[in-house]
Design a protein around this motif. Structure first.
Motif, PDB file in Angstrom:
ATOM      1  N   GLY A   1       0.837  -1.197   0.000  1.00 54.18           N
ATOM      2  CA  GLY A   1       0.000   0.000   0.000  1.00 54.18           C
ATOM      3  C   GLY A   1       0.867   1.240   0.000  1.00 54.18           C
ATOM      4  O   GLY A   1       2.050   1.190  -0.357  1.00 54.18           O
ATOM      5  N   ALA A   2       0.289   2.377   0.389  1.00 52.64           N
ATOM      6  CA  ALA A   2       1.045   3.620   0.476  1.00 52.64           C
ATOM      7  C   ALA A   2       1.644   3.761   1.877  1.00 52.64           C
ATOM      8  O   ALA A   2       1.249   3.058   2.818  1.00 52.64           O
ATOM      9  N   ALA A   3       2.591   4.681   2.024  1.00 58.35           N
ATOM     10  CA  ALA A   3       3.269   4.855   3.315  1.00 58.35           C
ATOM     11  C   ALA A   3       2.294   5.244   4.424  1.00 58.35           C
ATOM     12  O   ALA A   3       2.406   4.765   5.555  1.00 58.35           O
ATOM     13  N   ALA A   4       1.322   6.107   4.101  1.00 59.20           N
ATOM     14  CA  ALA A   4       0.345   6.529   5.115  1.00 59.20           C
ATOM     15  C   ALA A   4      -0.479   5.342   5.605  1.00 59.20           C
ATOM     16  O   ALA A   4      -0.788   5.235   6.805  1.00 59.20           O
ATOM     17  N   GLN A   5      -0.826   4.437   4.694  1.00 57.73           N
ATOM     18  CA  GLN A   5      -1.579   3.242   5.086  1.00 57.73           C
ATOM     19  C   GLN A   5      -0.715   2.315   5.935  1.00 57.73           C
ATOM     20  O   GLN A   5      -1.195   1.706   6.901  1.00 57.73           O
ATOM     21  N   ALA A   6       0.570   2.222   5.583  1.00 60.61           N
ATOM     22  CA  ALA A   6       1.478   1.381   6.361  1.00 60.61           C
ATOM     23  C   ALA A   6       1.642   1.930   7.778  1.00 60.61           C
ATOM     24  O   ALA A   6       1.751   1.160   8.740  1.00 60.61           O
ATOM     25  N   LEU A   7       1.641   3.251   7.911  1.00 59.03           N
ATOM     26  CA  LEU A   7       1.732   3.869   9.239  1.00 59.03           C
ATOM     27  C   LEU A   7       0.559   3.454  10.120  1.00 59.03           C
ATOM     28  O   LEU A   7       0.713   3.189  11.311  1.00 59.03           O
ATOM     29  N   GLU A   8      -0.624   3.402   9.526  1.00 62.25           N
ATOM     30  CA  GLU A   8      -1.805   2.982  10.282  1.00 62.25           C
ATOM     31  C   GLU A   8      -1.705   1.506  10.662  1.00 62.25           C
ATOM     32  O   GLU A   8      -2.130   1.091  11.745  1.00 62.25           O
ATOM     33  N   HIS A   9      -1.129   0.715   9.765  1.00 59.79           N
ATOM     34  CA  HIS A   9      -1.076  -0.738   9.985  1.00 59.79           C
ATOM     35  C   HIS A   9      -0.039  -1.108  11.049  1.00 59.79           C
ATOM     36  O   HIS A   9      -0.296  -1.967  11.895  1.00 59.79           O
ATOM     37  N   PHE A  10       1.129  -0.465  11.019  1.00 58.16           N
ATOM     38  CA  PHE A  10       2.216  -0.826  11.924  1.00 58.16           C
ATOM     39  C   PHE A  10       2.243   0.120  13.120  1.00 58.16           C
ATOM     40  O   PHE A  10       3.065   1.038  13.195  1.00 58.16           O
ATOM     41  N   ALA A  11       1.339  -0.123  14.063  1.00 60.78           N
ATOM     42  CA  ALA A  11       1.271   0.718  15.266  1.00 60.78           C
ATOM     43  C   ALA A  11       2.435   0.426  16.204  1.00 60.78           C
ATOM     44  O   ALA A  11       3.018   1.335  16.800  1.00 60.78           O
ATOM     45  N   SER A  12       2.786  -0.857  16.343  1.00 63.65           N
ATOM     46  CA  SER A  12       3.902  -1.266  17.212  1.00 63.65           C
ATOM     47  C   SER A  12       4.720  -2.325  16.481  1.00 63.65           C
ATOM     48  O   SER A  12       4.638  -3.526  16.801  1.00 63.65           O
ATOM     49  N   PRO A  13       5.507  -1.914  15.488  1.00 70.75           N
ATOM     50  CA  PRO A  13       6.230  -2.883  14.657  1.00 70.75           C
ATOM     51  C   PRO A  13       7.270  -3.685  15.421  1.00 70.75           C
ATOM     52  O   PRO A  13       7.903  -3.186  16.361  1.00 70.75           O
TER      53      PRO A  13
END
Length: 285
Positions: free
Chosen positions: A196-208
């Motif tokens: 996906g896009a970086a903004a979507q990845a930010l939402e997905h990875f809250a605590s990577p």
């Protein structure tokens, strides 16, 4: 003449070690390892117990003479914690020193997080630009991303879990909605690929958690999916061009060198890049 073997080791799944690598590790007189504790787990899995010594970015200067002396007496294997030595990992210094000293140097290829992530991303792998680990400072990280932003081929970079969200935020700033793949824990039990896009990845990875490889789609000259996108891309190109030149100008890079570097990294004509440089100069007066 003894041989230095550059041995690729698994990036997660121990079954990925090649039979040749297992044989070499069992036959050498010494294994020079990034972290002996990690390497001993691999050696224990293989049921072998060669001598080991640490060789990493913090001690390679002190260890070099000793490892070369060992190499004069018998074969040595160079390994890192995962993947190929010398690829965003220590080892290249020993390879150069061994070759210059007249020893044989052979590679025993193995798994690579770079090519594994590129294959999983789905982006074309005909060519790519490997950035390794980005700088820790935000300003330097943004500058590196802007410099690579108009690469027509995919970008591949490594990131640690505690810095992933900061890097994704910077990717969103520089690349906007451009598609990327976040590949986490490759070949391990909890392997994950987010697309996906970086903004979507930010939402997905809250605590990577776990080591990460990011693959960013190359710059597209045209976006046929949206009407009028060609004009938007032209504006984005101009903004990125000016930002790259501005960063180089701020760092004191001469006009000739700046124009050449930006033209090479973006594929734009030198006269266009030079014109943008001149306009920046006029605006700063």
């Amino acid at each position: 003449m003894p041989t230095l073997y550059i041995v690729g080791t698994p990036i997660g799944n121990l079954e990925d070690l090649t039979p040749r690598a297992a044989r070499i590790l069992a036959e050498v007189s010494l294994v020079a390892a990034e972290d002996t504790r990690v390497t001993r787990r691999l050696l224990s899995h293989l049921g072998i117990r060669p001598r080991t010594t640490s060789f990493h970015q913090h001690n390679w200067r002190e260890k070099m003479d000793g490892v070369l002396a060992e190499l004069a007496e018998g074969d040595v294997a160079l390994v890192t914690d995962a993947g190929m030595p010398g690829i965003s990992d220590p080892g290249s210094e020993l390879v150069v020193a061994a070759a210059e000293a007249g020893f044989n140097v052979e590679v025993v290829p193995g798994p690579s997080a770079v090519t594994a992530a590129l294959a999983l991303s789905g982006f074309s792998g005909d060519a790519f630009l490997f950035l390794g680990f980005l700088p820790r400072r935000k300003k330097d990280r943004l500058a590196a991303l802007r410099e690579a932003s108009m690469s027509a081929v995919p970008l591949v970079l490594f990131e640690a879990p505690h810095r992933l969200r900061a890097t994704l935020a910077d990717l969103d700033t520089v690349f906007g909605g451009r598609q990327l793949a976040v590949c986490r824990e490759l070949t391990k039990l909890h392997e994950e690929v987010f697309r996906g896009a970086a903004a979507q990845a930010l939402e997905h990875f809250a605590s990577p958690r776990g080591e990460v490889v990011l693959v960013v789609q190359g710059w597209q000259a045209e976006d046929s999916g949206q009407p009028g996108a060609g004009g938007e891309n032209e504006v984005a190109t101009e903004l990125n061009l000016r930002q790259m030149l501005s960063d180089l100008k701020e760092d004191g890079v001469r006009a000739k060198d700046a124009v050449a570097a930006v033209a090479e990294s973006t594929g734009l004509a030198k006269n266009r890049v030079y014109q943008a440089w001149v306009e920046l100069g006029r605006e700063s007066k």
